[in-house]
Design a protein around this motif. Sequence first.
Motif, PDB file in Angstrom:
ATOM      1  N   THR A  74      62.914  30.179 -92.427  1.00  0.00           N
ATOM      2  CA  THR A  74      62.445  29.171 -91.473  1.00  0.00           C
ATOM      3  C   THR A  74      61.572  29.857 -90.430  1.00  0.00           C
ATOM      4  O   THR A  74      61.895  30.939 -89.963  1.00  0.00           O
ATOM      5  CB  THR A  74      63.638  28.464 -90.804  1.00  0.00           C
ATOM      6  N   ARG A  75      60.488  29.216 -90.061  1.00  0.00           N
ATOM      7  CA  ARG A  75      59.531  29.821 -89.136  1.00  0.00           C
ATOM      8  C   ARG A  75      59.276  28.934 -87.931  1.00  0.00           C
ATOM      9  O   ARG A  75      59.444  27.728 -87.986  1.00  0.00           O
ATOM     10  CB  ARG A  75      58.217  30.082 -89.856  1.00  0.00           C
TER      11      ARG A  75
ATOM     12  N   ARG B  67      59.992  34.426 -74.710  1.00  0.00           N
ATOM     13  CA  ARG B  67      61.210  33.791 -75.227  1.00  0.00           C
ATOM     14  C   ARG B  67      60.953  33.148 -76.595  1.00  0.00           C
ATOM     15  O   ARG B  67      61.785  33.225 -77.495  1.00  0.00           O
ATOM     16  CB  ARG B  67      61.712  32.713 -74.281  1.00  0.00           C
ATOM     17  N   LEU B  68      59.800  32.484 -76.752  1.00  0.00           N
ATOM     18  CA  LEU B  68      59.476  31.864 -78.040  1.00  0.00           C
ATOM     19  C   LEU B  68      59.256  32.928 -79.119  1.00  0.00           C
ATOM     20  O   LEU B  68      59.647  32.735 -80.273  1.00  0.00           O
ATOM     21  CB  LEU B  68      58.253  30.969 -77.898  1.00  0.00           C
ATOM     22  N   LYS B  69      58.654  34.042 -78.755  1.00  0.00           N
ATOM     23  CA  LYS B  69      58.426  35.135 -79.708  1.00  0.00           C
ATOM     24  C   LYS B  69      59.761  35.672 -80.225  1.00  0.00           C
ATOM     25  O   LYS B  69      59.906  35.959 -81.412  1.00  0.00           O
ATOM     26  CB  LYS B  69      57.621  36.245 -79.027  1.00  0.00           C
TER      27      LYS B  69
ATOM     28  N   TYR C 242      61.748  35.487 -84.570  1.00  0.00           N
ATOM     29  CA  TYR C 242      62.387  36.490 -85.421  1.00  0.00           C
ATOM     30  C   TYR C 242      63.846  36.174 -85.723  1.00  0.00           C
ATOM     31  O   TYR C 242      64.529  36.969 -86.332  1.00  0.00           O
ATOM     32  CB  TYR C 242      62.275  37.874 -84.770  1.00  0.00           C
ATOM     33  N   ARG C 243      64.321  35.018 -85.275  1.00  0.00           N
ATOM     34  CA  ARG C 243      65.712  34.629 -85.501  1.00  0.00           C
ATOM     35  C   ARG C 243      65.774  33.389 -86.387  1.00  0.00           C
ATOM     36  O   ARG C 243      65.968  32.269 -85.917  1.00  0.00           O
ATOM     37  CB  ARG C 243      66.403  34.383 -84.162  1.00  0.00           C
ATOM     38  N   ALA C 244      65.595  33.599 -87.670  1.00  0.00           N
ATOM     39  CA  ALA C 244      65.624  32.488 -88.626  1.00  0.00           C
ATOM     40  C   ALA C 244      66.970  31.777 -88.603  1.00  0.00           C
ATOM     41  O   ALA C 244      67.035  30.560 -88.793  1.00  0.00           O
ATOM     42  CB  ALA C 244      65.311  32.989 -90.029  1.00  0.00           C
TER      43      ALA C 244
ATOM     44  N   ASP D 183      67.468  27.879 -88.201  1.00  0.00           N
ATOM     45  CA  ASP D 183      68.270  27.124 -89.172  1.00  0.00           C
ATOM     46  C   ASP D 183      69.348  26.309 -88.464  1.00  0.00           C
ATOM     47  O   ASP D 183      69.677  25.198 -88.884  1.00  0.00           O
ATOM     48  CB  ASP D 183      68.911  28.063 -90.188  1.00  0.00           C
ATOM     49  N   GLY D 184      69.886  26.856 -87.373  1.00  0.00           N
ATOM     50  CA  GLY D 184      70.877  26.126 -86.584  1.00  0.00           C
ATOM     51  C   GLY D 184      70.289  24.883 -85.942  1.00  0.00           C
ATOM     52  O   GLY D 184      70.947  23.840 -85.875  1.00  0.00           O
ATOM     53  N   PHE D 185      69.034  24.986 -85.475  1.00  0.00           N
ATOM     54  CA  PHE D 185      68.373  23.814 -84.897  1.00  0.00           C
ATOM     55  C   PHE D 185      68.191  22.729 -85.956  1.00  0.00           C
ATOM     56  O   PHE D 185      68.340  21.540 -85.669  1.00  0.00           O
ATOM     57  CB  PHE D 185      67.014  24.186 -84.298  1.00  0.00           C
TER      58      PHE D 185
END
Length: 193
Positions: free
Chosen positions: A59-60, A168-170, A174-176, A180-182
């Motif tokens: 997910t990106r 913060r967005l960057k 890097y936290r797929a 995925d949780g969203f």
Amino acid sequence: MRDQGAWLIFEDELGQSLRPPKARTWSRRGHTPVIKVTGKGSGRVSLAALVCARPGQRTRLLYRTLTHTGRKNEKKGFREDDLARLLDAASQQLGGKIVLLWDNAAQHKDAAMRELLETRSAWLTVFYLPPYTPDLNPAEGVWAHLKKSLSSLAPCTTGQLATKSRTRLKRMQYRADLLDGFIAETGLSLAPP
């Protein structure tokens, strides 16, 4: 979508002023933490995010920022051409077809936007989320997470706010697992049936 191998993309925008969002924190008893805010300036940072998902792929998160300082005749948010450039960048980075889901905002449905979307119909299919359903859009989770991380920040300039927001967005990019949780919060499953 699955048959075409298309990316499912959720889009949303956010505007953040120099006034930080309210938050709660811990402190020693009798010592209420206070963050001083200047309250000066009418600047604002506009953010647009795309949460991009495809079965079998990581997910990106793609995003753009606009900083406005409050000058006369300065645009105060994303316009049709800005959103079209963001979609073009997504197409270039992701490759393949895109199924876009976004809200019923005026700039998403006006004639200029419909014309811009029509020129991209070879690789872009657009669907609108029902009105008043932010809980169906994973990009809302991105904004909630961003606002929480900015809650104890008191920037003095819109430049500082834009820099912190981009940082913060960057990190979120890097936290797929976080992205995925969203998506999971919406109740959407990308797993094959």
